[in-house]
Scaffold this motif. Sequence first.
Motif, short mmCIF file in Angstrom:
data_model
loop_
_atom_site.label_atom_id
_atom_site.label_comp_id
_atom_site.label_asym_id
_atom_site.label_seq_id
_atom_site.Cartn_x
_atom_site.Cartn_y
_atom_site.Cartn_z
N VAL A 42 6.74 16.34 9.23
CA VAL A 42 7.16 16.91 10.51
C VAL A 42 8.62 17.35 10.43
CG1 VAL A 42 7.62 16.38 12.95
CG2 VAL A 42 5.47 15.66 11.90
N ILE A 47 14.43 18.00 17.24
CA ILE A 47 13.91 16.76 16.68
C ILE A 47 15.04 15.95 16.06
CG2 ILE A 47 13.38 17.75 14.42
CD1 ILE A 47 10.78 16.06 14.49
N TRP A 85 9.58 21.36 10.97
CA TRP A 85 9.74 21.48 12.41
C TRP A 85 10.27 22.85 12.80
CZ3 TRP A 85 7.54 18.86 16.01
CH2 TRP A 85 7.95 19.02 17.33
N ASP A 101 5.24 22.36 15.54
CA ASP A 101 5.78 22.10 16.87
C ASP A 101 4.97 20.97 17.49
OD1 ASP A 101 3.38 23.26 17.72
OD2 ASP A 101 4.33 25.06 18.50
#
Length: 183
Positions: A170, A181, A174, A2
């Motif tokens: 990422v 995102i 995520w 996060d």
Amino acid sequence: MDVLNLAELLLSPDEKNELHSSMELLEQSDHSAFYEKNQSIIQSILFLETLEEFLDFSKENELDAECFCAAFLCAHGYGIQIGGYEDDLTHTLMEFFHTQGIEYPEISEIVHREKIYTDCSDYDNFKKSMTAINQVLDSHGMRLIVLEDYIYCDCEYTVLRVDKTLAENVLSTWSSENFEIYL
């Protein structure tokens, strides 16, 4: 992953200490000290101009830690925050790219091709433009990550410049309750 985890990967040791210190003040409900230390960040998130307004907010609400962390990253030069209803992002994006050392002619061409705007709908061209910019940045080993949240505004975008390898990590890991995102 996060926003808090991402910050741990991006921030310098001193910046991490500063973030942790601020988060401790928030967790301890020391709202006055937290406001004193983070006044400009609080103003960018909540649009509150005074300590009294923040204390009033804090009586009934908690400041979201991920929102604070995203704003903290931007305040320390890792990204920019863009509102959900922006008319022309040309100057904002070009200034951000300049400060990040991302001054490639292909990117300038994308940004100047058409007026880039957001309107929190499927009709904005912001995400499409960010996708085109990322295609250019991929060949330079970097990428923009665009986070979108709806916590305090209709929508707010946080744009972060990261290493391409980190961006892929990422994207694949995520997991945030507050931020979607993109890219």
